[in-house]
Scaffold this motif. Sequence first.
Motif, PDB file in Angstrom:
ATOM      1  N   SER A 133       4.136  13.193  38.853  1.00 57.06           N
ATOM      2  CA  SER A 133       5.364  13.308  39.643  1.00 57.06           C
ATOM      3  C   SER A 133       5.984  14.688  39.476  1.00 57.06           C
ATOM      4  N   SER A 134       6.361  15.284  40.600  1.00 59.55           N
ATOM      5  CA  SER A 134       7.102  16.542  40.603  1.00 59.55           C
ATOM      6  C   SER A 134       8.011  16.526  41.821  1.00 59.55           C
ATOM      7  N   MET A 135       9.028  17.354  41.814  1.00 62.13           N
ATOM      8  CA  MET A 135       9.982  17.368  42.922  1.00 62.13           C
ATOM      9  C   MET A 135       9.318  17.738  44.248  1.00 62.13           C
ATOM     10  N   PRO A 136       8.520  18.829  44.332  1.00 64.54           N
ATOM     11  CA  PRO A 136       7.878  19.144  45.625  1.00 64.54           C
ATOM     12  C   PRO A 136       6.955  18.033  46.107  1.00 64.54           C
ATOM     13  N   LEU A 137       6.172  17.430  45.188  1.00 62.38           N
ATOM     14  CA  LEU A 137       5.274  16.354  45.593  1.00 62.38           C
ATOM     15  C   LEU A 137       6.068  15.148  46.081  1.00 62.38           C
ATOM     16  N   LEU A 138       7.156  14.842  45.408  1.00 65.37           N
ATOM     17  CA  LEU A 138       7.963  13.690  45.788  1.00 65.37           C
ATOM     18  C   LEU A 138       8.586  13.895  47.167  1.00 65.37           C
ATOM     19  N   ILE A 139       9.096  15.099  47.421  1.00 61.68           N
ATOM     20  CA  ILE A 139       9.687  15.380  48.729  1.00 61.68           C
ATOM     21  C   ILE A 139       8.620  15.324  49.818  1.00 61.68           C
ATOM     22  N   GLY A 140       7.446  15.936  49.545  1.00 63.25           N
ATOM     23  CA  GLY A 140       6.378  15.907  50.535  1.00 63.25           C
ATOM     24  C   GLY A 140       5.873  14.506  50.809  1.00 63.25           C
ATOM     25  N   LEU A 141       5.748  13.716  49.755  1.00 62.14           N
ATOM     26  CA  LEU A 141       5.275  12.341  49.912  1.00 62.14           C
ATOM     27  C   LEU A 141       6.273  11.506  50.694  1.00 62.14           C
ATOM     28  N   MET A 142       7.557  11.622  50.348  1.00 59.23           N
ATOM     29  CA  MET A 142       8.578  10.890  51.085  1.00 59.23           C
ATOM     30  C   MET A 142       8.678  11.366  52.532  1.00 59.23           C
ATOM     31  N   GLY A 143       8.272  12.625  52.767  1.00 59.81           N
ATOM     32  CA  GLY A 143       8.321  13.164  54.115  1.00 59.81           C
ATOM     33  C   GLY A 143       7.361  12.486  55.079  1.00 59.81           C
ATOM     34  N   PHE A 144       6.375  11.791  54.559  1.00 57.07           N
ATOM     35  CA  PHE A 144       5.443  11.072  55.421  1.00 57.07           C
ATOM     36  C   PHE A 144       5.899   9.639  55.680  1.00 57.07           C
ATOM     37  N   TYR A 145       7.088   9.305  55.193  1.00 51.82           N
ATOM     38  CA  TYR A 145       7.614   7.965  55.447  1.00 51.82           C
ATOM     39  C   TYR A 145       8.387   7.958  56.762  1.00 51.82           C
ATOM     40  N   GLY A 146       7.992   7.093  57.662  1.00 51.89           N
ATOM     41  CA  GLY A 146       8.729   6.895  58.902  1.00 51.89           C
ATOM     42  C   GLY A 146       8.444   7.890  60.008  1.00 51.89           C
ATOM     43  N   TRP A 147       7.454   8.805  59.820  1.00 49.90           N
ATOM     44  CA  TRP A 147       7.204   9.794  60.869  1.00 49.90           C
ATOM     45  C   TRP A 147       6.727   9.142  62.159  1.00 49.90           C
ATOM     46  N   GLU A 148       6.083   7.964  62.053  1.00 49.63           N
ATOM     47  CA  GLU A 148       5.551   7.331  63.265  1.00 49.63           C
ATOM     48  C   GLU A 148       6.672   6.922  64.227  1.00 49.63           C
ATOM     49  N   PHE A 213      12.958   4.034  39.600  1.00 49.66           N
ATOM     50  CA  PHE A 213      13.195   2.833  38.795  1.00 49.66           C
ATOM     51  C   PHE A 213      11.912   2.380  38.110  1.00 49.66           C
ATOM     52  N   LEU A 214      10.770   2.542  38.805  1.00 51.03           N
ATOM     53  CA  LEU A 214       9.478   2.156  38.240  1.00 51.03           C
ATOM     54  C   LEU A 214       8.885   3.216  37.317  1.00 51.03           C
ATOM     55  N   GLY A 215       9.563   4.356  37.197  1.00 47.94           N
ATOM     56  CA  GLY A 215       9.102   5.400  36.294  1.00 47.94           C
ATOM     57  C   GLY A 215       8.150   6.399  36.910  1.00 47.94           C
ATOM     58  N   LEU A 216       7.973   6.371  38.236  1.00 49.83           N
ATOM     59  CA  LEU A 216       7.046   7.287  38.891  1.00 49.83           C
ATOM     60  C   LEU A 216       7.764   8.256  39.832  1.00 49.83           C
ATOM     61  N   GLY A 217       9.072   8.280  39.773  1.00 47.17           N
ATOM     62  CA  GLY A 217       9.831   9.199  40.612  1.00 47.17           C
ATOM     63  C   GLY A 217      10.234  10.429  39.829  1.00 47.17           C
ATOM     64  N   VAL A 218      11.510  10.736  39.861  1.00 49.88           N
ATOM     65  CA  VAL A 218      12.039  11.885  39.124  1.00 49.88           C
ATOM     66  C   VAL A 218      11.879  11.635  37.625  1.00 49.88           C
TER      67      VAL A 218
END
Length: 273
Positions: A133-148, A213-218
Amino acid sequence: MRQVRKVPFSVAFGIVWLAAMIFIAFFADMLRPYGITAMDLRARLSLPGNPAHFLGTDELGRDVLSRLVQSIRVSFTIAFGATIISAVFGTALGFAAAKFRGVIEQFVLMLADFQAALPFLVMALAVLAFFGSSMPLLIGLMGFYGWERYARIARGLAISASAQGYASAVVQLGATPARVYMRHILPNVASTLIVSMTLTFPEIILMESGLSFLGLGVQPPESSLGNMVGFGREYLTRAPWIMLAPAFVIMMTTLSISLVGDWLRDKLDPTLR
Protein backbone atom coordinates in the motif's frame (compact mmCIF):
# COMPACT_ATOMS: atom_id res chain seq x y z
CA MET A 1 -31.37 36.61 -1.59
CA ARG A 2 -34.35 34.81 -3.07
CA GLN A 3 -32.04 32.12 -4.47
CA VAL A 4 -30.51 31.57 -1.02
CA ARG A 5 -33.93 31.09 0.56
CA LYS A 6 -34.77 28.37 -1.95
CA VAL A 7 -31.92 26.20 -0.70
CA PRO A 8 -33.32 23.62 1.75
CA PHE A 9 -31.87 23.61 5.23
CA SER A 10 -30.44 20.10 4.81
CA VAL A 11 -28.65 21.12 1.60
CA ALA A 12 -27.33 24.31 3.21
CA PHE A 13 -26.04 22.26 6.11
CA GLY A 14 -24.36 19.85 3.68
CA ILE A 15 -22.69 22.71 1.82
CA VAL A 16 -21.41 24.23 5.06
CA TRP A 17 -20.13 20.85 6.28
CA LEU A 18 -18.31 20.15 3.02
CA ALA A 19 -16.84 23.64 3.00
CA ALA A 20 -15.55 23.06 6.53
CA MET A 21 -14.03 19.70 5.55
CA ILE A 22 -12.30 21.25 2.53
CA PHE A 23 -10.99 24.09 4.71
CA ILE A 24 -9.63 21.57 7.22
CA ALA A 25 -8.02 19.53 4.45
CA PHE A 26 -6.25 22.58 3.01
CA PHE A 27 -5.06 24.04 6.31
CA ALA A 28 -4.51 20.85 8.30
CA ASP A 29 -0.90 21.75 9.16
CA MET A 30 -2.04 25.02 10.73
CA LEU A 31 -5.07 23.53 12.52
CA ARG A 32 -3.40 20.53 14.17
CA PRO A 33 -2.56 21.32 17.79
CA TYR A 34 -0.03 18.46 17.95
CA GLY A 35 1.89 16.22 15.58
CA ILE A 36 0.05 13.05 14.59
CA THR A 37 2.81 10.89 16.10
CA ALA A 38 3.39 13.00 19.23
CA MET A 39 2.75 10.81 22.28
CA ASP A 40 1.87 11.78 25.84
CA LEU A 41 1.88 8.49 27.76
CA ARG A 42 0.80 10.21 30.97
CA ALA A 43 -2.44 11.29 29.25
CA ARG A 44 -3.23 8.10 27.35
CA LEU A 45 -6.95 7.36 26.91
CA SER A 46 -7.89 10.79 28.25
CA LEU A 47 -11.58 11.64 28.03
CA PRO A 48 -12.82 14.26 25.54
CA GLY A 49 -13.21 17.76 26.95
CA ASN A 50 -9.71 17.88 28.35
CA PRO A 51 -8.32 21.41 27.75
CA ALA A 52 -5.09 19.93 26.40
CA HIS A 53 -6.85 17.30 24.27
CA PHE A 54 -10.34 18.44 23.23
CA LEU A 55 -11.33 15.09 21.65
CA GLY A 56 -9.30 12.98 24.05
CA THR A 57 -6.30 10.77 23.33
CA ASP A 58 -5.78 7.26 22.05
CA GLU A 59 -4.00 4.26 23.55
CA LEU A 60 -0.57 5.83 22.96
CA GLY A 61 -1.49 9.27 24.24
CA ARG A 62 -1.77 10.75 20.74
CA ASP A 63 -4.18 13.63 20.32
CA VAL A 64 -7.36 12.41 18.59
CA LEU A 65 -8.21 15.87 17.23
CA SER A 66 -4.80 16.21 15.56
CA ARG A 67 -5.07 12.78 14.00
CA LEU A 68 -8.65 13.48 12.91
CA VAL A 69 -7.60 16.69 11.13
CA GLN A 70 -4.82 14.85 9.31
CA SER A 71 -7.17 11.96 8.49
CA ILE A 72 -9.63 14.36 6.86
CA ARG A 73 -6.83 15.71 4.67
CA VAL A 74 -5.63 12.24 3.63
CA SER A 75 -9.09 10.79 2.98
CA PHE A 76 -10.22 13.83 1.00
CA THR A 77 -7.00 13.81 -1.03
CA ILE A 78 -7.52 10.16 -1.96
CA ALA A 79 -11.23 10.60 -2.71
CA PHE A 80 -10.75 13.79 -4.75
CA GLY A 81 -7.81 12.44 -6.75
CA ALA A 82 -9.55 9.13 -7.42
CA THR A 83 -12.80 10.83 -8.44
CA ILE A 84 -10.98 13.05 -10.95
CA ILE A 85 -9.11 10.06 -12.42
CA SER A 86 -12.31 8.04 -12.68
CA ALA A 87 -14.24 10.90 -14.30
CA VAL A 88 -11.51 11.76 -16.83
CA PHE A 89 -10.83 8.14 -17.75
CA GLY A 90 -14.49 7.18 -18.07
CA THR A 91 -15.46 10.33 -19.97
CA ALA A 92 -12.57 9.88 -22.42
CA LEU A 93 -13.60 6.30 -23.14
CA GLY A 94 -17.24 7.34 -23.50
CA PHE A 95 -16.35 10.05 -26.00
CA ALA A 96 -14.14 7.61 -27.92
CA ALA A 97 -17.01 5.14 -28.11
CA ALA A 98 -19.38 7.87 -29.33
CA LYS A 99 -16.91 9.12 -31.94
CA PHE A 100 -15.66 5.89 -33.52
CA ARG A 101 -18.61 3.56 -32.89
CA GLY A 102 -18.35 0.05 -34.34
CA VAL A 103 -15.62 -2.16 -32.86
CA ILE A 104 -14.25 0.49 -30.50
CA GLU A 105 -17.70 1.23 -29.12
CA GLN A 106 -18.37 -2.46 -28.51
CA PHE A 107 -14.96 -2.85 -26.85
CA VAL A 108 -15.60 0.06 -24.48
CA LEU A 109 -19.05 -1.25 -23.60
CA MET A 110 -17.58 -4.71 -22.98
CA LEU A 111 -14.99 -3.21 -20.63
CA ALA A 112 -17.73 -1.28 -18.84
CA ASP A 113 -19.79 -4.45 -18.39
CA PHE A 114 -16.74 -6.30 -17.08
CA GLN A 115 -15.95 -3.50 -14.63
CA ALA A 116 -19.55 -3.38 -13.39
CA ALA A 117 -19.60 -7.14 -12.82
CA LEU A 118 -16.18 -7.20 -11.09
CA PRO A 119 -16.22 -7.18 -7.26
CA PHE A 120 -14.02 -4.13 -6.92
CA LEU A 121 -13.28 -4.54 -3.22
CA VAL A 122 -11.95 -8.06 -3.76
CA MET A 123 -9.76 -6.87 -6.64
CA ALA A 124 -8.48 -3.94 -4.57
CA LEU A 125 -7.61 -6.23 -1.68
CA ALA A 126 -5.67 -8.53 -4.02
CA VAL A 127 -3.75 -5.67 -5.66
CA LEU A 128 -2.84 -4.00 -2.35
CA ALA A 129 -1.86 -7.32 -0.76
CA PHE A 130 0.45 -8.12 -3.70
CA PHE A 131 2.02 -4.71 -4.40
CA GLY A 132 1.79 -3.19 -0.94
CA SER A 133 0.00 0.00 0.00
CA SER A 134 1.15 3.50 -0.90
CA MET A 135 -0.67 6.78 -1.45
CA PRO A 136 -0.12 6.96 -5.26
CA LEU A 137 -1.15 3.31 -5.69
CA LEU A 138 -4.22 3.80 -3.53
CA ILE A 139 -5.32 6.88 -5.46
CA GLY A 140 -4.71 5.17 -8.80
CA LEU A 141 -6.54 2.03 -7.72
CA MET A 142 -9.52 3.97 -6.39
CA GLY A 143 -9.49 5.93 -9.64
CA PHE A 144 -10.67 2.84 -11.49
CA TYR A 145 -13.77 2.63 -9.32
CA GLY A 146 -16.95 3.73 -11.06
CA TRP A 147 -15.38 4.83 -14.37
CA GLU A 148 -17.92 2.73 -16.29
CA ARG A 149 -20.70 5.07 -15.13
CA TYR A 150 -18.99 8.07 -16.67
CA ALA A 151 -18.26 6.10 -19.84
CA ARG A 152 -21.90 5.13 -20.32
CA ILE A 153 -23.19 8.61 -19.49
CA ALA A 154 -20.61 10.39 -21.67
CA ARG A 155 -21.23 8.05 -24.59
CA GLY A 156 -25.02 8.49 -24.50
CA LEU A 157 -24.87 12.26 -24.06
CA ALA A 158 -22.19 12.67 -26.75
CA ILE A 159 -24.22 10.66 -29.27
CA SER A 160 -27.28 12.77 -28.46
CA ALA A 161 -25.33 16.03 -28.69
CA SER A 162 -23.67 15.02 -31.96
CA ALA A 163 -27.09 14.62 -33.55
CA GLN A 164 -28.05 18.18 -32.64
CA GLY A 165 -27.54 21.17 -34.85
CA TYR A 166 -24.75 22.96 -33.01
CA ALA A 167 -22.35 20.01 -33.27
CA SER A 168 -23.01 19.58 -36.97
CA ALA A 169 -22.58 23.32 -37.53
CA VAL A 170 -19.09 23.48 -36.01
CA VAL A 171 -18.07 20.38 -37.96
CA GLN A 172 -19.16 22.10 -41.17
CA LEU A 173 -17.05 25.10 -40.19
CA GLY A 174 -13.98 22.85 -40.12
CA ALA A 175 -13.56 22.17 -36.41
CA THR A 176 -11.48 19.13 -35.47
CA PRO A 177 -13.13 16.26 -33.55
CA ALA A 178 -11.09 17.17 -30.45
CA ARG A 179 -12.39 20.74 -30.58
CA VAL A 180 -15.97 19.60 -31.13
CA TYR A 181 -15.91 17.30 -28.11
CA MET A 182 -13.85 19.46 -25.74
CA ARG A 183 -15.20 22.92 -26.59
CA HIS A 184 -18.79 22.21 -27.55
CA ILE A 185 -20.06 18.80 -26.41
CA LEU A 186 -18.27 18.57 -23.04
CA PRO A 187 -19.62 21.90 -21.67
CA ASN A 188 -23.15 20.80 -22.55
CA VAL A 189 -22.85 17.46 -20.72
CA ALA A 190 -20.64 18.68 -17.85
CA SER A 191 -23.55 19.24 -15.46
CA THR A 192 -24.60 15.59 -15.65
CA LEU A 193 -21.01 14.41 -15.18
CA ILE A 194 -20.56 16.70 -12.17
CA VAL A 195 -23.63 15.23 -10.52
CA SER A 196 -22.22 11.75 -11.18
CA MET A 197 -19.00 12.81 -9.45
CA THR A 198 -20.97 13.76 -6.34
CA LEU A 199 -22.29 10.19 -6.27
CA THR A 200 -18.89 8.56 -6.78
CA PHE A 201 -17.02 10.74 -4.26
CA PRO A 202 -18.70 9.39 -1.08
CA GLU A 203 -18.45 5.83 -2.39
CA ILE A 204 -14.69 6.23 -2.76
CA ILE A 205 -14.44 7.65 0.77
CA LEU A 206 -16.29 4.59 2.09
CA MET A 207 -14.15 2.26 -0.05
CA GLU A 208 -10.92 3.80 1.22
CA SER A 209 -12.22 3.66 4.77
CA GLY A 210 -13.04 -0.02 4.37
CA LEU A 211 -9.59 -0.83 2.98
CA SER A 212 -7.88 1.13 5.75
CA PHE A 213 -10.11 -0.57 8.32
CA LEU A 214 -8.88 -3.93 7.00
CA GLY A 215 -5.26 -2.78 7.23
CA LEU A 216 -4.59 -2.53 3.49
CA GLY A 217 -5.24 1.17 2.99
CA VAL A 218 -3.27 4.07 4.43
CA GLN A 219 -0.40 2.73 6.53
CA PRO A 220 1.02 4.09 9.82
CA PRO A 221 2.41 6.53 10.78
CA GLU A 222 0.04 8.24 8.32
CA SER A 223 -3.60 8.33 9.30
CA SER A 224 -6.95 8.29 7.49
CA LEU A 225 -10.55 8.15 8.65
CA GLY A 226 -10.82 4.40 8.03
CA ASN A 227 -7.43 3.87 9.63
CA MET A 228 -8.60 5.59 12.81
CA VAL A 229 -11.80 3.55 12.90
CA GLY A 230 -9.81 0.35 12.45
CA PHE A 231 -7.43 1.11 15.30
CA GLY A 232 -10.20 2.42 17.54
CA ARG A 233 -12.36 -0.71 17.34
CA GLU A 234 -10.13 -2.49 19.87
CA TYR A 235 -10.89 0.22 22.44
CA LEU A 236 -14.59 0.61 21.69
CA THR A 237 -15.68 -0.32 25.22
CA ARG A 238 -12.95 1.59 27.07
CA ALA A 239 -12.39 4.61 24.82
CA PRO A 240 -15.19 4.85 22.23
CA TRP A 241 -14.23 8.41 21.24
CA ILE A 242 -11.21 7.07 19.33
CA MET A 243 -13.53 5.32 16.87
CA LEU A 244 -16.65 7.47 17.09
CA ALA A 245 -14.97 10.75 16.05
CA PRO A 246 -13.78 9.56 12.60
CA ALA A 247 -16.90 7.43 12.12
CA PHE A 248 -19.06 10.53 12.68
CA VAL A 249 -17.01 12.50 10.13
CA ILE A 250 -17.39 9.70 7.56
CA MET A 251 -21.13 9.53 8.13
CA MET A 252 -21.71 13.29 7.96
CA THR A 253 -19.46 13.74 4.91
CA THR A 254 -21.11 11.02 2.86
CA LEU A 255 -24.55 12.27 3.91
CA SER A 256 -23.68 15.87 3.00
CA ILE A 257 -22.33 14.91 -0.42
CA SER A 258 -25.43 12.84 -1.13
CA LEU A 259 -27.75 15.70 -0.14
CA VAL A 260 -25.86 18.25 -2.20
CA GLY A 261 -25.60 15.83 -5.13
CA ASP A 262 -29.35 15.20 -5.17
CA TRP A 263 -30.01 18.93 -4.99
CA LEU A 264 -27.59 19.62 -7.86
CA ARG A 265 -29.22 16.90 -9.94
CA ASP A 266 -32.63 18.53 -9.50
CA LYS A 267 -31.24 21.99 -10.22
CA LEU A 268 -29.27 21.01 -13.32
CA ASP A 269 -31.82 18.63 -14.85
CA PRO A 270 -33.69 20.65 -17.51
CA THR A 271 -36.60 18.17 -17.52
CA LEU A 272 -37.45 19.12 -13.91
CA ARG A 273 -37.54 22.87 -14.49
